[in-house]
Scaffold this active site. Sequence first.
Site, PDB file in Angstrom:
ATOM      1  N   PRO A 218       1.103  -1.287   0.436  1.00 41.34           N
ATOM      2  CA  PRO A 218       0.321  -0.023  -0.005  1.00 41.34           C
ATOM      3  C   PRO A 218       1.398   1.408   0.104  1.00 41.34           C
ATOM      4  O   PRO A 218       1.368   1.972   1.059  1.00 41.34           O
ATOM      5  CB  PRO A 218      -0.635  -0.065   1.317  1.00 41.34           C
ATOM      6  CG  PRO A 218      -0.255  -0.570   1.993  1.00 41.34           C
ATOM      7  CD  PRO A 218       0.613  -1.911   1.334  1.00 41.34           C
ATOM      8  N   ASP A 396       5.981   2.614   2.360  1.00 41.53           N
ATOM      9  CA  ASP A 396       5.309   1.222   2.664  1.00 41.53           C
ATOM     10  C   ASP A 396       4.073   1.975   3.874  1.00 41.53           C
ATOM     11  O   ASP A 396       4.530   1.634   4.758  1.00 41.53           O
ATOM     12  CB  ASP A 396       5.893  -0.431   3.236  1.00 41.53           C
ATOM     13  CG  ASP A 396       4.850  -1.575   2.761  1.00 41.53           C
ATOM     14  OD1 ASP A 396       3.524  -1.791   2.978  1.00 41.53           O
ATOM     15  OD2 ASP A 396       5.647  -2.346   2.566  1.00 41.53           O
ATOM     16  N   HIS A 397       2.585   1.907   3.318  1.00 42.18           N
ATOM     17  CA  HIS A 397       1.936   1.921   5.057  1.00 42.18           C
ATOM     18  C   HIS A 397       1.926   0.999   5.699  1.00 42.18           C
ATOM     19  O   HIS A 397       1.161   1.147   6.969  1.00 42.18           O
ATOM     20  CB  HIS A 397       0.643   2.382   4.359  1.00 42.18           C
ATOM     21  CG  HIS A 397      -0.118   3.636   5.360  1.00 42.18           C
ATOM     22  ND1 HIS A 397       0.360   3.763   7.026  1.00 42.18           N
ATOM     23  CD2 HIS A 397      -0.375   4.584   5.573  1.00 42.18           C
ATOM     24  CE1 HIS A 397      -0.016   4.348   7.358  1.00 42.18           C
ATOM     25  NE2 HIS A 397      -0.967   5.333   6.161  1.00 42.18           N
ATOM     26  N   ARG A 398       2.265  -0.268   5.510  1.00 40.22           N
ATOM     27  CA  ARG A 398       2.515  -1.514   5.959  1.00 40.22           C
ATOM     28  C   ARG A 398       2.754  -1.232   7.917  1.00 40.22           C
ATOM     29  O   ARG A 398       3.239  -2.218   8.103  1.00 40.22           O
ATOM     30  CB  ARG A 398       2.257  -2.965   5.395  1.00 40.22           C
ATOM     31  CG  ARG A 398       1.262  -3.131   4.947  1.00 40.22           C
ATOM     32  CD  ARG A 398       1.777  -4.292   3.492  1.00 40.22           C
ATOM     33  NE  ARG A 398       2.789  -4.033   2.979  1.00 40.22           N
ATOM     34  CZ  ARG A 398       3.584  -5.347   2.940  1.00 40.22           C
ATOM     35  NH1 ARG A 398       2.466  -6.156   1.929  1.00 40.22           N
ATOM     36  NH2 ARG A 398       4.347  -4.603   1.554  1.00 40.22           N
TER      37      ARG A 398
END
Length: 427
Positions: A218, A396-398
């Site tokens: 994401p 990376d928003h994770r």
Amino acid sequence: MIEVKLHDIGEGITEGEITHFHVSPGDAVKIDQPLVEVQTDKVTAELPSPVAGTVKEIKASEGDVVTVGTTIILIEKEGSVPSDDAPSNEPKAEEKPKSTHSEEMKQKRTNTAVQTMARLTRRVLAAPYTRKIARDNSVDIEQVEGTGPGGRVTEEDVYNFIDGGSEPQTQAEPVAEETSTTPDAQPVYKSMEAKEIPFKGRRKQIAQKMTQSLYTIPHVSHFDEVDLTNLLELKKSLKAADPDGSKGMNVSLAAFFVKAIQLAMRDYPIFNAKLDEENEVIRLEGEVNMGLATDADDGLIVPVVKNVEQKSIATINREMKELIQKAKTNKLKPSDMKGGTFTISNVGPLGSTGATPIINHPEVGLMAFHKTKKMPVVINDEIVIRSIMNVSMTFDHRVADGATAVAFTNRFMHYIENPAAMTLELI
């Protein structure tokens, strides 16, 4: 009979395109002598001969895309006895008529001459797609003069050769028909040439990796502006000759960017990490290996400067220039592109003002540097002219959150806007 196959040369390579054979059937070869040149999505590799012997058969053609494990060349090992159990109705050599013997000798001399000419043919630097353009248009690429880095033949060189000249076409004006002399006559414009571009080799591998990254990670991009004025003054002073007459240092801005990112990572190591989903763990890397997104003739390629945390800005600058030059001339080795932990993309010189780059999976972040322009800013209630560069940080928003990405970018900007602080960190 020894089979020469396309072996796994690392980095998950599954296929390669044959771009050039260095040998022909009947050639004698030595151990480690280059046999064939193969272009993968990352490098151009030469497959050496595993034995000394004679080339008996070539089982592929230039332009073929072969998978790992495919047999490309058969070599009869030196000193081996050819296996031929099948009975032959041919008369023995001493029983053949003189005319037949004479024809055989003539054919051997012809084959030898052809093989000798093949060995004397110069090796041409050109991308697989450029070679295909030449083949599709019945052009001998060895006759085309290359204008690219290191004499590399480009697509434009081939098209110019097809048009009957070696110089680039400079005319950009619309071509009007001269048959009409009326004032209202409209110019007739030439249509663009319709053609197909092969979707294979490096282009296909890039597409697969970008798709994997985009659909797995994401992506979130944070934009900001950084003041380069002080850094540009430092760069200018380093480039100037010393009072004693010694030559100054020409250090690229990107080398400072790399060091500033590495220093910022000491406080925000989450951006020098990789997510292991299978084992449900985020691995913080101990080394900072900086990937350099580079626009080569065949497409995007990412060489890596290793262990930047252990290197000075001058060393980083030198290694960056060497890697980019190797990427432009297609001389990178697989080891030059392994182990990246973070990637930068310096697209400012191309005129970019902003972008949302795709992360180099499985890394966590990518920082892109865009166009720098002089603009008025307010400092201490006064309007002054400063050199401002746009920067984008994609993450990376994770693995990381927006606030952390902004803090990391701010720390990077602090070092860039205050170069003295960056140099103090190196003492």
